[in-house]
Scaffold this active site. Structure first.
Site, PDB file in Angstrom:
ATOM      1  N   ASP A  49       0.856  -1.216   0.071  1.00  0.00           N
ATOM      2  CA  ASP A  49      -0.036   0.021   0.101  1.00  0.00           C
ATOM      3  C   ASP A  49       1.038   1.310  -0.108  1.00  0.00           C
ATOM      4  O   ASP A  49       1.879   1.271   0.372  1.00  0.00           O
ATOM      5  CB  ASP A  49      -0.932   0.092   1.299  1.00  0.00           C
ATOM      6  CG  ASP A  49      -2.319   0.805   0.999  1.00  0.00           C
ATOM      7  OD1 ASP A  49      -3.178   0.173   0.847  1.00  0.00           O
ATOM      8  OD2 ASP A  49      -1.982   2.139   1.211  1.00  0.00           O
ATOM      9  N   ASP A  71       4.416   2.785  -4.207  1.00  0.00           N
ATOM     10  CA  ASP A  71       3.362   3.318  -5.336  1.00  0.00           C
ATOM     11  C   ASP A  71       3.149   1.987  -6.284  1.00  0.00           C
ATOM     12  O   ASP A  71       4.049   1.615  -6.764  1.00  0.00           O
ATOM     13  CB  ASP A  71       3.847   4.293  -6.339  1.00  0.00           C
ATOM     14  CG  ASP A  71       3.064   4.915  -7.309  1.00  0.00           C
ATOM     15  OD1 ASP A  71       1.809   4.133  -7.565  1.00  0.00           O
ATOM     16  OD2 ASP A  71       3.477   5.750  -8.207  1.00  0.00           O
ATOM     17  N   VAL A  72       1.682   1.726  -6.535  1.00  0.00           N
ATOM     18  CA  VAL A  72       1.296   0.294  -6.972  1.00  0.00           C
ATOM     19  C   VAL A  72       1.780   0.514  -8.596  1.00  0.00           C
ATOM     20  O   VAL A  72       1.736  -0.637  -9.184  1.00  0.00           O
ATOM     21  CB  VAL A  72      -0.160   0.125  -6.924  1.00  0.00           C
ATOM     22  CG1 VAL A  72      -1.024   1.085  -7.611  1.00  0.00           C
ATOM     23  CG2 VAL A  72      -0.485  -1.183  -7.257  1.00  0.00           C
ATOM     24  N   TYR A 163     -12.608   7.299 -14.192  1.00  0.00           N
ATOM     25  CA  TYR A 163     -12.896   5.969 -12.997  1.00  0.00           C
ATOM     26  C   TYR A 163     -13.400   4.894 -13.920  1.00  0.00           C
ATOM     27  O   TYR A 163     -12.833   3.494 -14.102  1.00  0.00           O
ATOM     28  CB  TYR A 163     -13.664   6.329 -12.206  1.00  0.00           C
ATOM     29  CG  TYR A 163     -13.996   5.209 -11.100  1.00  0.00           C
ATOM     30  CD1 TYR A 163     -12.679   4.658 -10.313  1.00  0.00           C
ATOM     31  CD2 TYR A 163     -14.979   4.440 -11.245  1.00  0.00           C
ATOM     32  CE1 TYR A 163     -13.034   3.507  -9.388  1.00  0.00           C
ATOM     33  CE2 TYR A 163     -15.205   3.235 -10.127  1.00  0.00           C
ATOM     34  CZ  TYR A 163     -14.171   2.906  -9.431  1.00  0.00           C
ATOM     35  OH  TYR A 163     -14.208   1.847  -8.420  1.00  0.00           O
ATOM     36  N   LYS A 167     -11.494   1.334 -15.004  1.00  0.00           N
ATOM     37  CA  LYS A 167     -12.160  -0.131 -14.526  1.00  0.00           C
ATOM     38  C   LYS A 167     -12.571  -1.025 -15.965  1.00  0.00           C
ATOM     39  O   LYS A 167     -12.477  -1.982 -15.669  1.00  0.00           O
ATOM     40  CB  LYS A 167     -13.214   0.112 -13.670  1.00  0.00           C
ATOM     41  CG  LYS A 167     -12.746   0.726 -12.364  1.00  0.00           C
ATOM     42  CD  LYS A 167     -11.995   0.072 -11.437  1.00  0.00           C
ATOM     43  CE  LYS A 167     -11.727   0.434  -9.938  1.00  0.00           C
ATOM     44  NZ  LYS A 167     -10.781  -0.561  -9.359  1.00  0.00           N
ATOM     45  N   THR A 198     -16.765   1.443   2.743  1.00  0.00           N
ATOM     46  CA  THR A 198     -15.582   1.791   2.839  1.00  0.00           C
ATOM     47  C   THR A 198     -15.291   3.306   3.069  1.00  0.00           C
ATOM     48  O   THR A 198     -16.321   4.245   2.877  1.00  0.00           O
ATOM     49  CB  THR A 198     -14.535   1.198   1.797  1.00  0.00           C
ATOM     50  OG1 THR A 198     -14.562   2.215   0.656  1.00  0.00           O
ATOM     51  CG2 THR A 198     -14.928  -0.149   1.360  1.00  0.00           C
TER      52      THR A 198
END
Length: 259
Positions: A49, A71-72, A163, A167, A198
């Site tokens: 994370d 950083d992913v 977004y 996705k 969340t």
């Protein structure tokens, strides 16, 4: 003995003992719930994370959990994550591509910087993690990649240009990996959550959790989902219980996409 109702006749297929999993974006929400469940099912974990909160997960169970902060979308982190799974635990069997960002802006308000930032995490980030995991799994004879996409992968909502694009890209990456991975014993599937309780909207809009809860009546189930419910779907797709499932987009959305 005949199994009791709702009890699998092959309970060992849900057991992840001996498996090694990477979970990205594991500090909170769906990622944290998934990491917790996979560990409870017996897997050893590498959790990543951008928040150092993942180090707390490792500190609680250092024999079975290792953490990396970064950083992913960084290729070096993706390689380091796979290398750590191999050097610390002996291999990599499961990748949960969970890390992601959200953005709610109309197209006229969305800047190119906004668009690039969302695609960088949600598409590029998941791509580089999957690529490195795929290489490791290919070398050892197979594995399971589970990506956390979204209902926005397949249906459109206002204010989600960036977004939804990210996705949607992740859904297609999932299918391509299933085709390429099939002959190599690598399965690739995605979970498409609906609105989940969340803190992802905190800091994006005022009263983010209340805003999410307001979507409850729009789901045929009459409520929004819980991170643990998404985690159960991930665990299924990561386990041998789904051995003949690949290239699937599994909606965990309280019936949203059925409407």
């Amino acid at each position: 003995m005949t199994p009791a109702p709702n009890q699998s006749s092959h309970p060992t297929t849900w057991d992840l003992t001996g498996r090694v999993a990477v979970v990205t974006g594991a500090a909170r929400g769906i990622g944290l719930a998934t990491a917790t469940l996979l560990r409870d099912r017996g897997a050893r974990l590498v959790v990543t994370d951008r928040s150092d909160a993942v180090e707390e997960l490792a500190a609680k169970d250092p024999d079975n959990v290792a953490a990396l902060v970064g950083d992913v979308a960084d290729e070096d982190l993706a390689r380091a994550t796979t290398d750590l799974a191999t050097s610390r635990f002996g291999g990599l069997d499961i990748l949960v591509n969970n890390a992601g960002r959200t953005l709610n802006k109309s197209i006229t308000e969305t800047t190119t910087e906004d668009f690039d930032a969302i695609l960088r995490v949600n598409a590029r980030g998941n791509f580089v993690q999957a690529r490195e995991a795929f290489r490791a799994m290919e070398a050892t004879g197979g594995g399971a990649i589970v990506s956390i996409a979204s209902v926005s992968s397949v249906v459109a909502f206002a204010t989600q240009t960036a977004y939804a694009a990210s996705k949607g890209a992740l859904a297609q990456i999932t299918k391509v990996l299933a085709i390429e991975g099939g002959p190599k014993g690598i399965r690739s599937n995605a979970v498409l959550p609906g609105v989940i309780d969340t803190d992802i909207m905190e800091g994006v809009v005022d009263n983010g959790r209340d805003m999410l809860a307001s979507f409850g009546p729009a789901h045929p189930a009459g409520r929004i989902g819980r991170p643990e419910e998404v985690a159960e779907a991930v665990a299924f797709l990561a386990s041998d219980a789904s051995a003949f499932v690949t290239g699937a987009l599994l909606a965990v959305d309280g019936g949203w996409t059925a409407q």
